[in-house]
Motif scaffolding. Structure first.
Motif, PDB file in Angstrom:
ATOM      1  N   ASN A  95      12.614  -1.643  13.659  1.00 28.38           N
ATOM      2  CA  ASN A  95      12.026  -2.470  12.811  1.00 28.38           C
ATOM      3  C   ASN A  95      13.096  -2.719  11.474  1.00 28.38           C
ATOM      4  O   ASN A  95      14.046  -2.217  11.380  1.00 28.38           O
ATOM      5  N   GLY A  96      12.554  -3.476  10.559  1.00 35.54           N
ATOM      6  CA  GLY A  96      13.426  -3.857   9.507  1.00 35.54           C
ATOM      7  C   GLY A  96      13.969  -2.458   8.505  1.00 35.54           C
ATOM      8  O   GLY A  96      15.020  -2.299   8.171  1.00 35.54           O
ATOM      9  N   ASP A  97      12.952  -1.659   8.486  1.00 35.20           N
ATOM     10  CA  ASP A  97      13.132  -0.372   7.459  1.00 35.20           C
ATOM     11  C   ASP A  97      14.073   0.531   8.304  1.00 35.20           C
ATOM     12  O   ASP A  97      14.984   1.137   7.993  1.00 35.20           O
ATOM     13  N   ASN A  98      13.876   0.594   9.792  1.00 39.45           N
ATOM     14  CA  ASN A  98      14.785   1.577  10.586  1.00 39.45           C
ATOM     15  C   ASN A  98      16.140   0.912  10.458  1.00 39.45           C
ATOM     16  O   ASN A  98      17.177   1.773  10.580  1.00 39.45           O
ATOM     17  N   LEU A  99      16.374  -0.370  10.772  1.00 43.51           N
ATOM     18  CA  LEU A  99      17.561  -1.126  10.742  1.00 43.51           C
ATOM     19  C   LEU A  99      18.290  -0.767   9.419  1.00 43.51           C
ATOM     20  O   LEU A  99      19.309  -0.768   9.280  1.00 43.51           O
ATOM     21  N   ILE A 100      17.731  -0.881   8.179  1.00 44.75           N
ATOM     22  CA  ILE A 100      18.223  -0.621   7.063  1.00 44.75           C
ATOM     23  C   ILE A 100      19.019   0.975   6.987  1.00 44.75           C
ATOM     24  O   ILE A 100      19.961   0.993   6.598  1.00 44.75           O
ATOM     25  N   GLU A 101      18.022   1.596   7.497  1.00 42.97           N
ATOM     26  CA  GLU A 101      18.660   3.062   7.654  1.00 42.97           C
ATOM     27  C   GLU A 101      19.645   3.095   8.509  1.00 42.97           C
ATOM     28  O   GLU A 101      20.685   3.764   8.192  1.00 42.97           O
ATOM     29  N   MET A 102      19.891   2.536   9.727  1.00 45.02           N
ATOM     30  CA  MET A 102      20.768   2.544  10.677  1.00 45.02           C
ATOM     31  C   MET A 102      22.126   1.925   9.776  1.00 45.02           C
ATOM     32  O   MET A 102      23.268   2.425  10.027  1.00 45.02           O
ATOM     33  N   LEU A 103      21.895   0.912   9.112  1.00 46.23           N
ATOM     34  CA  LEU A 103      23.101   0.417   8.518  1.00 46.23           C
ATOM     35  C   LEU A 103      23.640   1.041   7.289  1.00 46.23           C
ATOM     36  O   LEU A 103      24.710   1.303   7.161  1.00 46.23           O
ATOM     37  N   GLU A 104      22.648   1.900   6.820  1.00 46.50           N
ATOM     38  CA  GLU A 104      23.278   2.734   5.614  1.00 46.50           C
ATOM     39  C   GLU A 104      23.936   3.954   6.246  1.00 46.50           C
ATOM     40  O   GLU A 104      25.039   4.566   5.950  1.00 46.50           O
ATOM     41  N   VAL A 105      23.710   4.320   7.436  1.00 49.84           N
ATOM     42  CA  VAL A 105      24.412   5.377   8.417  1.00 49.84           C
ATOM     43  C   VAL A 105      25.921   4.977   8.783  1.00 49.84           C
ATOM     44  O   VAL A 105      26.774   5.477   8.611  1.00 49.84           O
ATOM     45  N   PHE A 106      25.636   3.470   9.090  1.00 47.71           N
ATOM     46  CA  PHE A 106      26.841   2.761   9.523  1.00 47.71           C
ATOM     47  C   PHE A 106      27.883   2.899   8.179  1.00 47.71           C
ATOM     48  O   PHE A 106      29.202   3.183   8.229  1.00 47.71           O
ATOM     49  N   ASP A 107      27.440   2.455   7.218  1.00 49.40           N
ATOM     50  CA  ASP A 107      28.105   2.306   5.806  1.00 49.40           C
ATOM     51  C   ASP A 107      28.758   4.014   5.591  1.00 49.40           C
ATOM     52  O   ASP A 107      29.950   3.840   5.337  1.00 49.40           O
ATOM     53  N   ARG A 108      28.006   4.679   5.454  1.00 43.77           N
ATOM     54  CA  ARG A 108      28.571   6.200   5.213  1.00 43.77           C
ATOM     55  C   ARG A 108      29.522   6.567   6.195  1.00 43.77           C
ATOM     56  O   ARG A 108      30.486   7.054   5.912  1.00 43.77           O
ATOM     57  N   THR A 109      29.225   6.389   7.667  1.00 41.77           N
ATOM     58  CA  THR A 109      30.154   6.704   8.518  1.00 41.77           C
ATOM     59  C   THR A 109      31.544   6.005   8.375  1.00 41.77           C
ATOM     60  O   THR A 109      32.656   6.953   8.516  1.00 41.77           O
ATOM     61  N   VAL A 110      31.525   4.731   8.043  1.00 40.07           N
ATOM     62  CA  VAL A 110      32.936   3.779   8.083  1.00 40.07           C
ATOM     63  C   VAL A 110      33.467   4.649   6.678  1.00 40.07           C
ATOM     64  O   VAL A 110      34.756   4.843   6.822  1.00 40.07           O
ATOM     65  N   ALA A 111      32.804   4.658   5.593  1.00 38.06           N
ATOM     66  CA  ALA A 111      33.234   5.144   4.496  1.00 38.06           C
ATOM     67  C   ALA A 111      33.893   6.573   4.627  1.00 38.06           C
ATOM     68  O   ALA A 111      35.258   6.785   4.142  1.00 38.06           O
ATOM     69  N   GLU A 112      33.251   7.443   5.157  1.00 38.64           N
ATOM     70  CA  GLU A 112      33.783   8.818   5.375  1.00 38.64           C
ATOM     71  C   GLU A 112      35.056   8.866   6.401  1.00 38.64           C
ATOM     72  O   GLU A 112      36.073   9.439   6.323  1.00 38.64           O
ATOM     73  N   LYS A 113      34.843   8.417   7.686  1.00 42.47           N
ATOM     74  CA  LYS A 113      36.004   8.572   8.563  1.00 42.47           C
ATOM     75  C   LYS A 113      37.098   7.463   8.111  1.00 42.47           C
ATOM     76  O   LYS A 113      38.210   7.808   8.655  1.00 42.47           O
ATOM     77  N   GLY A 114      36.817   6.206   7.603  1.00 46.23           N
ATOM     78  CA  GLY A 114      38.025   5.297   7.230  1.00 46.23           C
ATOM     79  C   GLY A 114      38.395   5.547   5.845  1.00 46.23           C
ATOM     80  O   GLY A 114      39.436   5.038   5.754  1.00 46.23           O
ATOM     81  N   LYS A 115      37.858   6.554   5.078  1.00 41.84           N
ATOM     82  CA  LYS A 115      38.213   6.996   3.842  1.00 41.84           C
ATOM     83  C   LYS A 115      38.513   5.664   3.039  1.00 41.84           C
ATOM     84  O   LYS A 115      39.596   5.316   2.603  1.00 41.84           O
ATOM     85  N   VAL A 116      37.440   4.697   3.126  1.00 42.83           N
ATOM     86  CA  VAL A 116      37.557   3.509   2.420  1.00 42.83           C
ATOM     87  C   VAL A 116      36.241   3.295   1.447  1.00 42.83           C
ATOM     88  O   VAL A 116      35.335   3.956   1.560  1.00 42.83           O
ATOM     89  N   GLU A 117      36.679   2.206   0.474  1.00 45.50           N
ATOM     90  CA  GLU A 117      35.410   1.834  -0.379  1.00 45.50           C
ATOM     91  C   GLU A 117      35.592   0.377  -0.362  1.00 45.50           C
ATOM     92  O   GLU A 117      36.536  -0.293   0.054  1.00 45.50           O
ATOM     93  N   GLY A 118      34.632  -0.241  -1.219  1.00 38.57           N
ATOM     94  CA  GLY A 118      34.474  -1.884  -1.207  1.00 38.57           C
ATOM     95  C   GLY A 118      35.765  -2.238  -1.878  1.00 38.57           C
ATOM     96  O   GLY A 118      36.309  -1.741  -2.737  1.00 38.57           O
ATOM     97  N   GLY A 119      35.953  -3.630  -1.638  1.00 42.14           N
ATOM     98  CA  GLY A 119      37.115  -4.402  -2.125  1.00 42.14           C
ATOM     99  C   GLY A 119      38.483  -3.820  -1.744  1.00 42.14           C
ATOM    100  O   GLY A 119      39.470  -4.446  -2.212  1.00 42.14           O
ATOM    101  N   GLU A 120      38.638  -3.199  -0.567  1.00 40.57           N
ATOM    102  CA  GLU A 120      39.764  -3.031  -0.079  1.00 40.57           C
ATOM    103  C   GLU A 120      40.232  -3.698   1.265  1.00 40.57           C
ATOM    104  O   GLU A 120      41.377  -3.566   1.806  1.00 40.57           O
ATOM    105  N   LYS A 121      39.733  -4.964   1.309  1.00 40.07           N
ATOM    106  CA  LYS A 121      39.797  -5.811   2.485  1.00 40.07           C
ATOM    107  C   LYS A 121      39.691  -4.983   3.813  1.00 40.07           C
ATOM    108  O   LYS A 121      40.703  -5.178   4.702  1.00 40.07           O
ATOM    109  N   THR A 122      38.440  -4.594   4.328  1.00 34.34           N
ATOM    110  CA  THR A 122      38.320  -3.983   5.469  1.00 34.34           C
ATOM    111  C   THR A 122      36.886  -4.447   6.092  1.00 34.34           C
ATOM    112  O   THR A 122      36.261  -5.034   5.321  1.00 34.34           O
ATOM    113  N   MET A 123      36.827  -3.729   7.253  1.00 33.33           N
ATOM    114  CA  MET A 123      35.350  -4.175   7.608  1.00 33.33           C
ATOM    115  C   MET A 123      34.268  -3.554   6.903  1.00 33.33           C
ATOM    116  O   MET A 123      33.253  -3.849   7.061  1.00 33.33           O
ATOM    117  N   TYR A 124      34.755  -2.522   6.055  1.00 33.05           N
ATOM    118  CA  TYR A 124      33.562  -1.803   5.264  1.00 33.05           C
ATOM    119  C   TYR A 124      33.129  -2.971   4.204  1.00 33.05           C
ATOM    120  O   TYR A 124      31.997  -2.773   3.714  1.00 33.05           O
TER     121      TYR A 124
END
Length: 193
Positions: A95-124
């Protein structure tokens, strides 16, 4: 979204990336090595062939493992590992709440594995704003997600191959941000907050 709908959406990404291969390759030729479209098409063709029915958790995990083994470059491990991590928090009915939780995990995983932050012109730059978009708008429309990708046009790349282009990277949508639009749209299809 139940498991059956999720599987349909993941298989449906094959058609999306078949259609968008040229667009993504064109974007990647501007600021990369020109293979992002081919890679995404190969990855989701493999998902279409190899990922079968199961629970939502199993479908997400299978999708992640398949992407890791079939997409080259940085995108395969980043998308693949993110799907595996999302499988750990997905509920049987997303549902919506669970999808938000999933997208937050998506966010954290890409940030950690890709060592990226916002504004660097990436998928992140698309992934990191998608949970807030769902909270604010109540759904994930293609138009709203596309707007996030459009915002990468004015950014100067500081990560990956695009970083070699420095100022010249301005004016082009990041190809990873564009592929993230299609993936997140598929994850959010029919799910509302």
């Amino acid at each position: 979204m139940n498991a059956e709908k999720l599987l349909e959406q993941m298989h449906g990404l094959k058609s999306v990336f078949d259609e968008k291969e040229g667009e993504l390759t064109g974007l990647d030729r501007e600021i990369g090595d020109g293979d992002h479209g081919v890679n995404m098409k190969r990855g989701f063709s493999a998902v279409n062939e190899k990922v079968g029915s199961g629970s939502t958790q199993e479908i997400l995990k299978q999708t992640g493992m398949t992407l890791m083994s079939s997409i080259g470059g940085a995108s395969g491990p980043l998308y693949g590992f993110s799907f595996v991590k999302m499988s750990e928090v997905a509920k049987e009915e997303i549902n919506g709440d669970n999808l938000i939780e999933m997208l937050e995990v998506f966010d954290r995983t890409v940030a950690e594995k890709g060592k990226v932050e916002g504004g660097e012109k990436t998928m992140y730059d698309v992934i990191s704003k998608s949970a807030d978009l769902l909270r604010d708008k109540g759904s994930l429309s293609l138009e709203d997600l596309q707007q996030l990708a459009e915002e990468t046009k004015d950014m100067i790349a500081t990560k990956g191959r695009a970083a070699y282009f420095k100022e010249k990277s301005k004016g082009t949508i990041d190809p990873g941000a564009q592929s993230a639009v299609y993936i997140i749209h598929a994850l959010g299809a029919g799910v509302e907050k």
